[in-house]
Design a protein around this motif. Structure first.
Motif, PDB file in Angstrom:
ATOM      1  N   THR A 149       0.805  -1.214   0.000  1.00 42.47           N
ATOM      2  CA  THR A 149       0.000   0.000   0.000  1.00 42.47           C
ATOM      3  C   THR A 149       0.839   1.265   0.000  1.00 42.47           C
ATOM      4  O   THR A 149       0.329   2.336  -0.306  1.00 42.47           O
ATOM      5  CB  THR A 149      -0.901   0.029   1.247  1.00 42.47           C
ATOM      6  N   GLY A 201      -1.769   0.313  -4.383  1.00 31.64           N
ATOM      7  CA  GLY A 201      -2.755   1.133  -3.698  1.00 31.64           C
ATOM      8  C   GLY A 201      -3.335   0.353  -2.532  1.00 31.64           C
ATOM      9  O   GLY A 201      -2.706  -0.574  -2.020  1.00 31.64           O
ATOM     10  N   LEU A 228      -1.676   6.300  -5.588  1.00 30.78           N
ATOM     11  CA  LEU A 228      -2.450   5.095  -5.908  1.00 30.78           C
ATOM     12  C   LEU A 228      -3.588   4.802  -4.927  1.00 30.78           C
ATOM     13  O   LEU A 228      -4.272   3.790  -5.081  1.00 30.78           O
ATOM     14  CB  LEU A 228      -1.546   3.859  -6.018  1.00 30.78           C
ATOM     15  N   TRP A 229      -3.831   5.666  -3.963  1.00 32.62           N
ATOM     16  CA  TRP A 229      -4.992   5.473  -3.084  1.00 32.62           C
ATOM     17  C   TRP A 229      -6.201   6.112  -3.762  1.00 32.62           C
ATOM     18  O   TRP A 229      -6.757   7.099  -3.301  1.00 32.62           O
ATOM     19  CB  TRP A 229      -4.736   6.086  -1.711  1.00 32.62           C
ATOM     20  N   ALA A 266      -7.205  -0.210  -6.427  1.00 36.06           N
ATOM     21  CA  ALA A 266      -6.180  -1.186  -6.038  1.00 36.06           C
ATOM     22  C   ALA A 266      -6.578  -2.605  -6.421  1.00 36.06           C
ATOM     23  O   ALA A 266      -5.746  -3.397  -6.885  1.00 36.06           O
ATOM     24  CB  ALA A 266      -5.924  -1.099  -4.529  1.00 36.06           C
TER      25      ALA A 266
END
Length: 368
Positions: free
Chosen positions: A147, A169, A345-346, A350
């Protein structure tokens, strides 16, 4: 590809739900949910799975509670039967609960590949059972879905091959955005928290359950002192974990009237309250990340965190457990609010990246 998707407790289902939903777009994937039943939870009714838009688990192992050793052993024995019956190509585990560890070990013993979602997170505190689960699971996994950058660094230092590490993500953020969107279409006046929010502005949201915080009378008393001081100027909504309720009674911990004690809340009820809070105080791991994704100031009542990126980017303050630390952390969290950022990427995608890696060998950020 035949995949077993493992969840051990209710919070795990928030992580596997977007993964399962994304699997439906992959024609080559047959994904089955396994619920180990690590924690009995009366809230996990048919409605619970309907709200997450996932089917009832294909396998329910009913492991139940017990010591760490007993629980892990029970899950291992039951999950081995599932693996021998299904002969999956892959076992996908999430997080850091005992079931994560148990099912990873069984899969590897059966010659089945393991993918770990939220791999590489480290608190470097071996007194935390979750830290041991994280380390052992990563020691035997084949695919690492991370993450944040610090997790990648931890895995590389531990000798994991870069080609197997994928920054994709955060699946918790996938579920969070999905649920926020659903709340926007819901008649929220029917939620219990609706009238609570109407009467309290500003307000704080609190979760507290870790044994290190609630089992020790002195530590819990200090935390309560800080909460009561904060409650002099604002309301604090506090859904009380059963363990915390028990220890409050045993220790004689008294909280101010403006600390509103609530029963344990379902995910959407809790989200409805904390998403509009002035700040969140917590000793949870997941809330540190979810508040970061929505830009809500977070005060973590712990001495360490396995989610360092939330502190580095300014959305989360690691306050410790002393009254002085918590009060100072609260003021710092408000001051940092405007400067906080969301990690790369959050973005709610994901789960799509995970399946792209598993089915096509690409989709995560390049780690080389």
């Amino acid at each position: 590809m035949n995949v077993l998707l493992v969840a051990g407790a209710r919070p795990n289902f928030m992580k596997i739900a977007p993964i399962y939903r994304a699997s439906l777009a992959c024609r080559s994937v047959r994904c089955s949910i396994v619920h180990t039943g690590q924690h009995y939870d009366r809230e996990m009714s048919g409605t619970f799975f309907e709200e997450l838009e996932i089917p009832q688990p294909r396998y329910s192992l009913n492991a139940g509670s017990g010591s760490h050793a007993a629980q892990t052993a029970t899950v291992m024995v039951a999950f081995e039967e599932v693996c021998l019956k299904e002969r999956p190509d892959l076992v996908l585990v999430v997080g850091d609960v005992n079931s994560t560890l148990a099912c990873s070990i069984v899969a590897k013993k059966c010659g089945i590949e393991v993918a770990h979602v939220e791999a590489g997170l480290r608190s470097f505190d071996l007194a935390m059972p979750e830290e041991i689960n994280r380390m052992v699971t990563d020691a035997i996994s084949d695919h690492f879905f991370v993450t944040e950058e610090s997790a990648t660094g931890n895995l590389l230092k531990e000798g994991k091959p870069a080609a197997r590490i994928h920054e994709v993500g955060h699946v918790m953020v996938d579920n969070l955005f999905h649920q926020v969107e659903r709340l926007s279409r819901q008649d929220v006046a029917r939620l219990d928290g609706f009238h609570l929010k109407e009467k309290a502005h500003p307000y704080l949201f609190l979760t507290l359950h870790r044994p290190s915080n609630v089992d020790c009378r002195e530590t819990f008393g200090g935390i309560a002192q800080a909460l009561n001081q904060l409650a002099q100027s604002r309301t604090i909504f506090f859904p009380v974990h059963p363990r915390t309720a028990k220890m409050m009674q045993e220790h004689g911990v008294h909280l101010a009237e403006r600390v509103v004690l609530l029963p344990p809340l379902g995910y959407r009820e809790a989200l409805f309250l904390w998403k509009d809070a002035e700040a969140v105080l917590t000793d949870s791991g997941g809330l540190q990340e979810e508040t970061t994704a929505l830009g809500i100031p977070c005060v973590t009542i712990r001495e360490n965190t396995e989610r360092p990126i939330t502190v580095e980017i300014g959305s989360n303050v690691l306050a410790g457990t002393s009254p002085q630390g918590i009060l100072a952390g609260f003021q710092e969290s408000l001051a940092k609010k405007e400067r906080a950022r969301v990690p790369p990427l959050w973005d709610g995608r994901a789960s799509e990246r995970i399946w792209k890696v598993l089915t096509e060998g690409e989709g995560g950020a390049n780690i080389s």
